[in-house]
Design an enzyme around this catalytic site. Structure first.
Site, PDB file in Angstrom:
ATOM      1  N   GLU A 109      36.297  37.957  30.924  1.00 57.97           N
ATOM      2  CA  GLU A 109      35.875  37.120  32.321  1.00 57.97           C
ATOM      3  C   GLU A 109      34.948  36.216  32.147  1.00 57.97           C
ATOM      4  OE1 GLU A 109      35.532  40.343  35.323  1.00 57.97           O
ATOM      5  OE2 GLU A 109      37.437  40.688  35.429  1.00 57.97           O
TER       6      GLU A 109
ATOM      7  N   GLU B   5      43.775  43.130  33.746  1.00 59.19           N
ATOM      8  CA  GLU B   5      43.289  44.173  34.547  1.00 59.19           C
ATOM      9  C   GLU B   5      43.926  43.960  35.971  1.00 59.19           C
ATOM     10  OE1 GLU B   5      39.357  44.144  34.976  1.00 59.19           O
ATOM     11  OE2 GLU B   5      38.729  44.011  32.957  1.00 59.19           O
TER      12      GLU B   5
HETATM   13  C1  LIG Z   1      37.085  39.137  39.283  1.00 57.85           C
HETATM   14  C2  LIG Z   1      38.474  39.078  39.958  1.00 57.85           C
HETATM   15  O1  LIG Z   1      39.503  38.685  38.912  1.00 57.85           O
HETATM   16  N1  LIG Z   1      38.532  38.992  40.858  1.00 57.85           N
HETATM   17  C3  LIG Z   1      39.877  38.463  41.861  1.00 57.85           C
HETATM   18  C4  LIG Z   1      40.667  39.957  42.030  1.00 57.85           C
HETATM   19  O2  LIG Z   1      41.749  39.776  42.472  1.00 57.85           O
HETATM   20  C5  LIG Z   1      41.674  39.154  43.806  1.00 57.85           C
HETATM   21  C6  LIG Z   1      42.765  39.261  44.839  1.00 57.85           C
HETATM   22  O3  LIG Z   1      43.758  38.748  43.840  1.00 57.85           O
HETATM   23  C7  LIG Z   1      40.683  37.895  43.740  1.00 57.85           C
HETATM   24  O4  LIG Z   1      40.682  37.227  45.065  1.00 57.85           O
HETATM   25  C8  LIG Z   1      39.692  37.990  43.062  1.00 57.85           C
HETATM   26  O5  LIG Z   1      38.883  36.755  42.742  1.00 57.85           O
END
Ligand SMILES: CC(=O)N[C@H]1CO[C@H](CO)[C@@H](O)[C@@H]1O
Ligand SMILES: *[C@@H]1O[C@H](CO)[C@@H](O)[C@H](O)[C@H]1NC(C)=O
Ligand SMILES: *[C@@H]1O[C@H](CO)[C@@H](O)[C@H](O)[C@H]1NC(C)=O
Ligand SMILES: *[C@@H]1O[C@H](CO)[C@@H](O)[C@H](O)[C@H]1NC(C)=O
Ligand SMILES: *[C@@H]1O[C@H](CO)[C@@H](O)[C@H](O)[C@H]1NC(C)=O
Ligand SMILES: *[C@@H]1O[C@H](CO)[C@@H](O)[C@H](O)[C@H]1NC(C)=O
Ligand SMILES: *[C@@H]1O[C@H](CO)[C@@H](O)[C@H](O)[C@H]1NC(C)=O
Ligand SMILES: *[C@@H]1O[C@H](CO)[C@@H](O)[C@H](O)[C@H]1NC(C)=O
Ligand SMILES: *[C@@H]1O[C@H](CO)[C@@H](O)[C@H](O)[C@H]1NC(C)=O
Ligand SMILES: *[C@@H]1O[C@H](CO)[C@@H](O)[C@H](O)[C@H]1NC(C)=O
Ligand SMILES: *[C@@H]1O[C@H](CO)[C@@H](O)[C@H](O)[C@H]1NC(C)=O
Ligand SMILES: *[C@@H]1O[C@H](CO)[C@@H](O)[C@H](O)[C@H]1NC(C)=O
Length: 838
Positions: free
Chosen positions: A195, A267
């Site tokens: 990430e 994920e």
């Molecule tokens: C860390 C990350 O990926 N956050 C995302 C998770 O999913 C939500 C909804 O799809 C996003 O708004 C986040 O940015």
């Protein structure tokens, strides 16, 4: 229905020559004998031995369970329709001190991958080695910070050298054990970094960050592992030699950044983690199935559930900041490894269907048609056969879609039609039973009050008056710098001369997560930060005596910061203070630059009281019992392991905050005195609409206003049958252990519904010798309550009789919903059944 036989991938097939597959980027051509597989990819799928494959994967983190649990977890994942297991690698667990490694017990990573191989599954190795993971310090060892010039996750020699050393160590371990696909092992993909896209964004894509991420990709590729490297959530500045992948609750609208690479979802959050101040998050089976079906509808072919089994943060170095010891995650397998129904079964049905359509999905021509606004029909066609998906992304409107016949597609759902005519699966229609797990007492011995306790005070004296610290400094140091995270606790002590007696207010400005203040050996105050509010203060009245006065401060952390750019600069403890004595008439004594004496850890930690060695002087019970609500107290009891093989938990209600061990094994931190917040999402639960873990849209929360974690997992492997077991507690804040009790986790109530006449209703008590004790509800039109507490609707005597005859005394049973069940006055339609298991 199965349109094509499942691709029979022979693990002995020799690799196809790259030239024979011009469209494939063949990354592995290691053909070292029987079992070796090539792993390549194209724009549609990961290609294993020349076959395009659907990868249905689930995250199981090996340190969050015991090796004894691994085979069962992996088997359940496979039976749940997965073909791949994914895990992070936990650097600070493997290298707690520089060049001192731990690959034992639940850190035996090779054994974990061998279990995956034995189960005949693929594996994804997410080395990181930065992993976030709600794990202490994001997986990075605290000692890294002591290396001069260190900047975490940026282009600098100190970090890159250590990262490469560790990455190479893990890769070599896996190579030595022949764990990569090209060697005949299970690993088909590996991940470097984690990430990083978010971090780069926050650093305005600065040059060091960009150089670093390219260095990561190059370093990884240098390892020559023969399978592709992935990078998740790296949507910009993607190095050419890695595959970027998506993390999130939904990934259907996401596509990789270059052509020729498949759409991989690393994920797909099955739920959410829990912090000490938060209630439990739940992601409905309907919504997660919707997200997965949509992903495959939109050309996804590799998807991983984060988490498939969440597990437990055993040991103090596991959980991240303010993260509870339970890392249940509302995953398809619960914290203890039990099947969570209906989530597990509903996803299993989806997996089996997707895999039966594998060939068409990964080869087929596809055509998306907007049927109506937010209603899409997708048709995949290959070899003369077609499969269809109908998605309804409207969050409040059911729609009728005509495709072969007319199909009602409920709001926020996807229907799958393997022949483009009949619906085989709808994500909002759950056929699997709901199981309600209960924590049950098994014997009289397990009733509260049955345990006999002894106790021992933590020896605070050395840090109250004399000067036996490890070192001194005329500065208030950060806890990580001062003690390298060798303990949650760090003592700070100073002294001052005072003329006459004086009344002051002691003021301490400190950071995550707690502080205790003592003046001349007496506890004068304590405070802890609220989650999120990392900086907090202690203000407490104190009295100074004439002459020498000692100020002793005990700072404690609850997991170190694990996320954000430059998180190594984030302090812990009384970093810089200030610490002051504020006089009632405006005369302040600033102690910030006094001579402070430091000591890491508690005396009891140094003496390893948790190991219950000979020579530890425990004080027994007397007629008035043991002291309760006494801060800084060790408690010990012995208990018999509950019979059977169900998961064991210890109920620590009554205790406040501390840590627990069974037979010397850490159960992790406990904090049952922390009550979960009441939040907006506590009393609403509708699967329709986007799942959120933050902000306004949060819903389906449970446990609001209750202890955020009351029960603590005691793995069976920690217990000894037929001989006494020892539970040791360190109670830091003052609590009452006499209410503690052991419980086992078992299926209590089971419920299932049959929408239509002709449907089968299957109920199971989940093994472990549990059988249906009685049928509580068999009625039409049940609307009130939830499983375990249904208030029957229109009772069907005929159904009650049929289920009682078929189910009582049995571990599982199946009854067909017949027209005969709808008795006089009862509406026909959905039949709901609830049984109790015992
Ligand atoms: C860390 C990350 O990926 N956050 C995302 C998770 O999913 C939500 C909804 O799809 C996003 O708004 C986040 O940015
Ligand atoms: C990039 O960010 C890091 C961390 O803030 C900083 O040390 C470095 O100087 C920055 N580099 C550039 C070129 O801006
Ligand atoms: C990836 O996509 C974004 C826009 O979606 C673009 O800004 C970026 O340059 C693309 N390419 C790479 C290699 O990052
Ligand atoms: C896609 O399907 C629609 C509706 O059946 C049809 O009109 C259209 O021609 C198809 N497009 C392609 C490229 O096959
Ligand atoms: C249609 O779907 C999009 C994407 O999920 C969503 O943002 C939008 O709100 C939906 N529209 C309606 C009317 O539900
Ligand atoms: C769908 O069609 C059925 C049968 O014609 C009808 O009873 C139902 O009301 C329709 N539902 C919607 C949401 O249009
Ligand atoms: C308290 O400590 C934090 C963290 O070190 C610091 O950022 C903040 O400025 C301090 N507050 C005061 C009032 O000194
Ligand atoms: C504890 O910290 C909070 C937040 O900083 C503060 O509001 C409260 O007054 C503090 N309590 C004590 C006893 O210092
Ligand atoms: C109040 O101030 C005077 C002088 O400014 C000082 O001598 C005295 O000790 C102070 N009293 C307290 C309680 O701090
Ligand atoms: C403590 O020392 C620091 C660094 O030398 C200095 O900046 C600060 O002003 C001092 N504080 C007090 C209260 O003397
Ligand atoms: C019994 O234990 C309590 C708590 O430790 C203690 O206060 C008390 O003095 C003890 N009484 C006797 C008779 O030892
Ligand atoms: C449903 O979608 C609409 C339109 O996008 C949105 O305003 C509303 O908040 C959504 N409701 C839920 C429960 O998600």
């Amino acid at each position: 229905m199965v349109l094509f036989p499942r691709a029979s991938v022979s693990r002995c097939t020799m690799a196809a020559a790259p030239l024979a597959l011009p469209l494939l980027l063949v990354l592995a051509a290691i053909t070292t004998g029987c079992g070796a597989a090539t792993v390549a990819y194209n724009d549609r799928a990961v290609v294993i031995d020349g076959q395009r494959r659907i990868i249905l994967s689930g995250s199981i983190h090996y340190p969050r369970s015991t090796p004894e649990m691994w085979p069962d977890l992996i088997r359940k994942a496979k039976e749940g329709g997965l073909n791949t297991i994914e895990t992070y690698v936990f650097w600070n667990g493997h290298e707690p001190r520089r060049r001192q490694y731990n690959f034992e017990g639940n850190y035996d990573i090779v054994r974990f991958f061998k279990e995956i191989q034995h189960a005949g599954m693929y594996a994804i190795l997410r080395i990181g080695p930065y992993i976030c993971g709600e794990w202490n310090y994001g997986g990075l060892p605290a000692w890294l910070r002591n290396i001069p010039g260190m900047q975490f996750r940026l282009h600098n020699d100190p970090f890159e050298r250590e990262m490469e050393t560790f990455t190479t160590l893990i890769v070599d371990k896996m190579k030595d054990a022949k764990m990569f696909a090209g060697q005949g092992g299970p690993i088909i993909l590996a991940q470097i970094e984690n990430e990083y896209g978010n971090i780069m964004g926050e650093l305005n894509n600065n040059q060091s960050a960009s150089q670093y991420i390219h260095w990561c990709a190059d370093m990884a590729n240098k390892q020559k592992i023969g399978v592709p490297w992935i990078m998740c959530q790296q949507n910009h500045h993607v190095p050419h030699n890695v595959i970027n992948t998506c993390n999130g609750f939904y990934c259907h609208d996401w596509f990789p950044n270059r052509t020729g690479i498949p759409k991989i979802w690393t994920e797909n959050w099955t739920g959410w983690f829990k912090a000490w101040d938060k209630p439990d998050f739940h992601r409905s089976a309907e919504d997660i199935a919707f997200a997965v079906a949509r992903f495959f509808q939109k050309r996804g072919s590799v998807q991983n559930y984060y988490m498939y089994h969440g597990g437990t943060n055993f040991g103090r170095t596991s959980g991240g900041p303010y993260i509870t010891t339970s890392y249940d995650y509302d995953a398809p397998l619960d914290e203890y490894g039990n099947i969570r129904q209906p989530k597990y079964g509903h996803l299993k049905d989806l997996h089996n269907l997707l895999r039966s359509m594998e060939k068409i999905l990964v080869h087929g021509e596809h055509n998306d048609t907007a049927y109506a606004k937010n209603v899409t029909v997708t048709k995949y066609t290959y070899g003369g056969s077609s499969v269809c998906f109908i998605s309804n992304q409207l969050n409040d409107t059911d729609v009728n879609v005509t495709l072969g016949a007319t199909h009602l597609v409920p709001a926020w759902s996807v229907s799958i039609l393997p022949d483009c005519k009949t619906v085989a699966y709808n994500t909002a229609k759950i056929k699997t039973q709901t199981s309600v797990m209960v924590k049950k007492a098994n014997t009289v011995e397990e009733e509260p009050g049955a345990l006999r306790w002894s106790w021992m005070p933590e020896n605070l004296r050395p840090f109250m008056t004399d000067d036996r610290g490890s070192f001194r400094k005329t500065q208030l140091l950060d806890q990580i710098a001062a003690a390298t995270d060798q303990s949650d606790y760090l003592w700070y002590r100073t002294s001052l001369e005072h003329k006459g007696e004086g009344a002051y207010k002691l003021y301490v400005n400190t950071t995550g997560h707690e502080i205790y203040a003592f003046v001349n050996g007496k506890l004068v105050g304590q405070n802890h930060s609220a989650n999120g509010a990392f900086v907090f203060q202690l203000e407490t009245p104190v009295k100074l005596q004439s002459g020498k006065n000692y100020i002793s401060l005990l700072s404690g952390t609850v997991g170190l910061k694990n996320y954000g750019p430059l998180f190594e600069l984030m302090p812990a403890g009384i970093a810089g203070g200030p610490v002051k004595l504020v006089g009632t008439n405006g005369t302040d004594i600033d102690l910030t630059n006094s001579s402070w004496s430091y000591k890491s850890g508690l005396a009891g930690e140094q003496r390893q009281i948790h190991l219950d060695k000979a020579g530890h002087k425990w004080r027994g019970h007397n007629s008035s019992g043991i002291p309760v609500n006494r801060p800084f107290t060790w408690y010990k009891t012995s208990f018999a392991a509950p019979a059977g093989d169900e998961a064991v938990v210890v109920d620590l209600l009554g205790l406040n905050k501390g840590a627990a061990w069974v037979n010397g094994h850490s159960l992790g931190r406990y904090w049952p005195a922390y009550t979960a917040a009441e939040m907006g999402g506590c009393h609403v639960c509708d699967y329709r609409g986007e799942f959120k873990a933050e902000g306004g849209g949060v819903r389906c929360l449970t446990g609001c206003g209750e202890p955020s974690q009351r029960f603590y997992h005691v793995p069976r492997a920690f217990l000894r049958a037929g001989e006494p077991n020892t539970l040791v507690l360190f109670e830091e804040a003052g609590g009452d252990p006499t209410r503690a009790a052991f419980r086992t986790v078992a299926v209590g109530a089971v419920c299932a519904a049959a929408a239509e006449v002709g449907d089968d209703v299957t109920l199971s008590c989940g093994g472990h010798g549990r059988v249906v004790a009685g049928v509580d509800v068999a009625s039409f039109g049940v609307t009130r309550g939830s499983c375990g507490g249904y208030e029957g609707g229109c009772e069907s005597k005929a159904a009650l009789k049929a289920f009682t005859a078929a189910c009582v005394g049995r571990e599982s049973c199946t009854v067909k919903h017949t027209g005969a069940f709808a008795g006089a006055g009862c509406e026909s339609g959905a039949l709901t059944v609830q049984v109790t298991c015992s």
